[in-house]
Scaffold this active site. Structure first.
Site, PDB file in Angstrom:
ATOM      1  CG  PHE A   1      -2.140  -0.775   1.176  1.00 30.80           C
ATOM      2  CD1 PHE A   1      -3.338  -0.223   0.742  1.00 30.80           C
ATOM      3  CD2 PHE A   1      -2.127  -2.108   1.552  1.00 30.80           C
ATOM      4  CE1 PHE A   1      -4.498  -0.980   0.682  1.00 30.80           C
ATOM      5  CE2 PHE A   1      -3.279  -2.875   1.499  1.00 30.80           C
ATOM      6  CZ  PHE A   1      -4.473  -2.312   1.063  1.00 30.80           C
ATOM      7  CG  ASP A   2       0.864   5.806  -1.877  1.00 24.78           C
ATOM      8  OD1 ASP A   2       1.986   6.181  -1.484  1.00 24.78           O
ATOM      9  OD2 ASP A   2      -0.056   6.595  -2.171  1.00 24.78           O
ATOM     10  CG  LEU A   3       1.085   6.853   4.555  1.00 28.23           C
ATOM     11  CD1 LEU A   3       0.129   5.972   5.340  1.00 28.23           C
ATOM     12  CD2 LEU A   3       2.333   7.174   5.377  1.00 28.23           C
ATOM     13  CG  ASP A   4       1.317  10.809   2.071  1.00 31.77           C
ATOM     14  OD1 ASP A   4       0.869  10.663   3.219  1.00 31.77           O
ATOM     15  OD2 ASP A   4       2.481  11.181   1.827  1.00 31.77           O
TER      16      ASP A   4
END
Length: 220
Positions: free
Chosen positions: A9-12
């Site tokens: 998963f990417d965060l932002d």
């Protein structure tokens, strides 16, 4: 959809709605540098890509000035900006569903790794992730493809095993970073990228909502 074992998963813009925390920190840095913000909408372009690269691309700063801006950004972000953030509605339920199904969840973000870990701990979603990987504070490993490669190496996943990994993100750098490492990708539309950006980058799947993320992966 294939039966993926690892979900990166990417965060932002993927787990957290981080726009206000990032844009306020960028605005502070620009003010310290004496650079007018101009159109506030331009600040939204900073959500996702590496910070120094965005200072150069969107405000025409030199590499030296961009590095100075990163220092100002981090000072403000760690004191105030980090708390002007929230996890997207429905994302925690989606993460729990994936974890309960036996998926191994990993964060792969261009944000500095210590900052990503602090955010995950503060907002209470670190418990869903086996590992959190991010950029290095010394300025290395900032591109998303570099972070993803680092994550694969740290997890001991071979090129053959990369077929078991799905990268989830909201911007073209997430999709391109996945492709560069031989991974499939899912673009999400509730973040800061749009359908055209994600499709042109080559996303294998498109999720419209946080709920769609887990449902699409689990209903393979």
């Amino acid at each position: 959809m294939k039966d993926y074992k690892y979900i990166f998963f990417d965060l932002d813009g993927t787990i957290t709605e981080s726009g206000p925390s990032i844009t306020s920190s960028v605005a502070y840095a620009l003010d310290k540098l004496g650079v007018p913000v101009g159109d506030p909408a331009r600040l939204n372009k900073f959500v996702g890509p590496p910070l120094a690269e965005s200072f150069i691309k969107y405000y025409g700063l030199s590499a030296e000035k961009a590095a100075e801006g990163v220092v100002y950004y981090r000072d403000y972000f760690l004191e105030k900006g980090i708390y002007n953030n929230r996890i997207y509605p429905g994302m925690e339920e989606s993460l729990k569903a994936l974890q309960d199904s036996g998926k191994i969840l990993v964060i792969a973000t261009s944000k500095p790794e210590p900052h990503a870990k602090k955010i995950a701990a503060y907002f209470g979603f670190e418990k869903y992730f086996s590992e959190i990987f991010g950029g290095a504070l010394d300025g290395s490993r900032l591109q998303k493809w570099e972070v993803i490669r680092y994550a694969l190496e740290e997890l001991g996943l071979s090129e053959k095993e990369s077929g078991q990994v799905l990268m989830v993100g909201d911007r073209e750098n997430d999709i391109e970073g996945a492709r560069r490492n031989g991974l499939d990708s899912m673009g999400v539309l509730y973040g800061y990228g749009d359908l055209q950006e994600l499709q042109e980058a080559g996303a294998d799947y498109i999720a419209e909502s946080t709920r769609d993320v887990s449902e699409m992966i689990l209903n393979h």
